[in-house]
Design a protein around this motif. Structure first.
Motif, PDB file in Angstrom:
ATOM      1  N   GLU A 231      25.753  60.558  77.325  1.00 22.23           N
ATOM      2  CA  GLU A 231      25.590  59.376  78.151  1.00 22.23           C
ATOM      3  C   GLU A 231      25.257  58.126  77.339  1.00 22.23           C
ATOM      4  O   GLU A 231      25.547  57.011  77.767  1.00 22.23           O
ATOM      5  CB  GLU A 231      24.495  59.619  79.200  1.00 22.23           C
ATOM      6  N   SER A 232      24.610  58.315  76.191  1.00 22.57           N
ATOM      7  CA  SER A 232      24.255  57.168  75.352  1.00 22.57           C
ATOM      8  C   SER A 232      24.268  57.587  73.883  1.00 22.57           C
ATOM      9  O   SER A 232      23.216  57.667  73.236  1.00 22.57           O
ATOM     10  CB  SER A 232      22.873  56.642  75.745  1.00 22.57           C
ATOM     11  N   SER A 235      22.298  55.984  71.043  1.00 21.91           N
ATOM     12  CA  SER A 235      20.857  56.213  70.917  1.00 21.91           C
ATOM     13  C   SER A 235      20.524  57.172  69.779  1.00 21.91           C
ATOM     14  O   SER A 235      19.371  57.256  69.357  1.00 21.91           O
ATOM     15  CB  SER A 235      20.293  56.767  72.232  1.00 21.91           C
ATOM     16  N   GLN A 260      18.455  52.880  73.602  1.00 19.98           N
ATOM     17  CA  GLN A 260      19.313  51.936  74.299  1.00 19.98           C
ATOM     18  C   GLN A 260      18.886  51.870  75.755  1.00 19.98           C
ATOM     19  O   GLN A 260      18.348  52.834  76.304  1.00 19.98           O
ATOM     20  CB  GLN A 260      20.786  52.382  74.222  1.00 19.98           C
ATOM     21  N   TRP A 262      19.730  52.385  79.244  1.00 19.61           N
ATOM     22  CA  TRP A 262      20.762  53.090  79.996  1.00 19.61           C
ATOM     23  C   TRP A 262      20.111  53.773  81.173  1.00 19.61           C
ATOM     24  O   TRP A 262      18.900  53.882  81.258  1.00 19.61           O
ATOM     25  CB  TRP A 262      21.512  54.081  79.120  1.00 19.61           C
TER      26      TRP A 262
END
Length: 263
Positions: A231-232, A235, A260, A262
């Protein structure tokens, strides 16, 4: 007809002798071993505080469900009541459903599901149906819940095939090891009770409570790692151990090197 809250009205009874240590607690060690659930919940929040800062709802919900499971499991083993049995099993069902709703990878969604919100509704409907069905044959609930582990193991294998990180593979191996130990204790208590009684050790189910929480710690860490990774990825999640990898009691957690914003 006895009340569903009456002592020993449940359809199941574990190997530990009843009321041997207290006139109020049916299965003493099976009851007090649920303290492991209350230890795991804040532990997951504390170890993964960077993750909690960015996705508080999933991990806080997991911690809350762990506490609920601990409360209802303790109540069940304390009373061996029918109500306690259902509360114990349904809290596990809803806890697993919550994890599926929040963390099930998007790429595994059925073709007719377009987004996470739709998938959550699907999980809710399936969970409600399963809740109703659990009243039909309560004695089978525990077996059905344990079978979910095989689907989780399948997902783990699928993820590991696409991951070359040796630390992730090591963590997954530890998770599977502790799950095997846990399920071995559960099955042993269920089907080898007479043998355990001969040995004078009827506490495998209480060990199940402890070892399944160790398994859940590794499982939750693995899930959080993949969630951040997919998802990120910016990061840069990294698997770490507290207080250190060489420690006799090394607890896994996910460090986020470049946090990050998010959701």
């Amino acid at each position: 007809m006895p009340s569903i809250f009456s002592y020993q009205s449940a359809e199941v009874d574990w190997c530990e002798g009843n009321f041997e240590h207290s006139e109020y607690i049916a299965e003493y060690y099976n009851t007090i071993s649920n303290i492991s659930f209350f230890i795991l919940a804040p532990l997951i929040l504390w170890l993964n505080s960077p993750y909690k800062d960015f996705r508080p709802l999933p991990v806080c919900s997991l911690a809350l469900m762990e506490i609920c499971i601990g409360i209802f499991s303790a109540y069940f083993h304390m009373t061996l009541s029918y109500a306690g049995q259902l509360l114990d099993e349904l809290s596990i069902l809803w806890g697993m459903s919550m994890c599926y709703a929040f963390w099930f990878p998007v790429r595994y969604f059925p073709g007719f599901i377009k987004n996470r919100d739709q998938f959550m509704w699907l999980v809710l409907l399936v969970t409600l149906f399963s809740t109703l069905m659990s009243f039909v044959r309560p004695a089978l609930n525990a077996y059905a819940l344990n079978c979910v582990a095989f689907h989780l193991l399948y997902l783990t294998v699928q993820e590991l095939r696409q991951c070359n990180n040796s630390r992730v593979h090591h963590l997954a191996g530890l998770m599977v090891f502790w799950w095997a130990v846990s399920i071995g204790c559960w099955l042993g208590d269920k089907f080898l009770c007479s043998w355990c009684q001969q040995l004078g050790f009827c506490y495998l189910h209480s060990l199940w409570h402890v070892f399944i929480n160790v398994t859940l710690l590794y499982c939750a860490t693995l899930i959080i790692y993949f969630d951040v990774l997919y998802e990120s990825p910016a990061s840069e999640p990294q698997l770490m151990y507290w207080p250190g990898e060489t420690s006799a009691l090394a607890l896994p957690y996910v460090a986020i090197r470049k946090p990050q914003k998010w959701c």
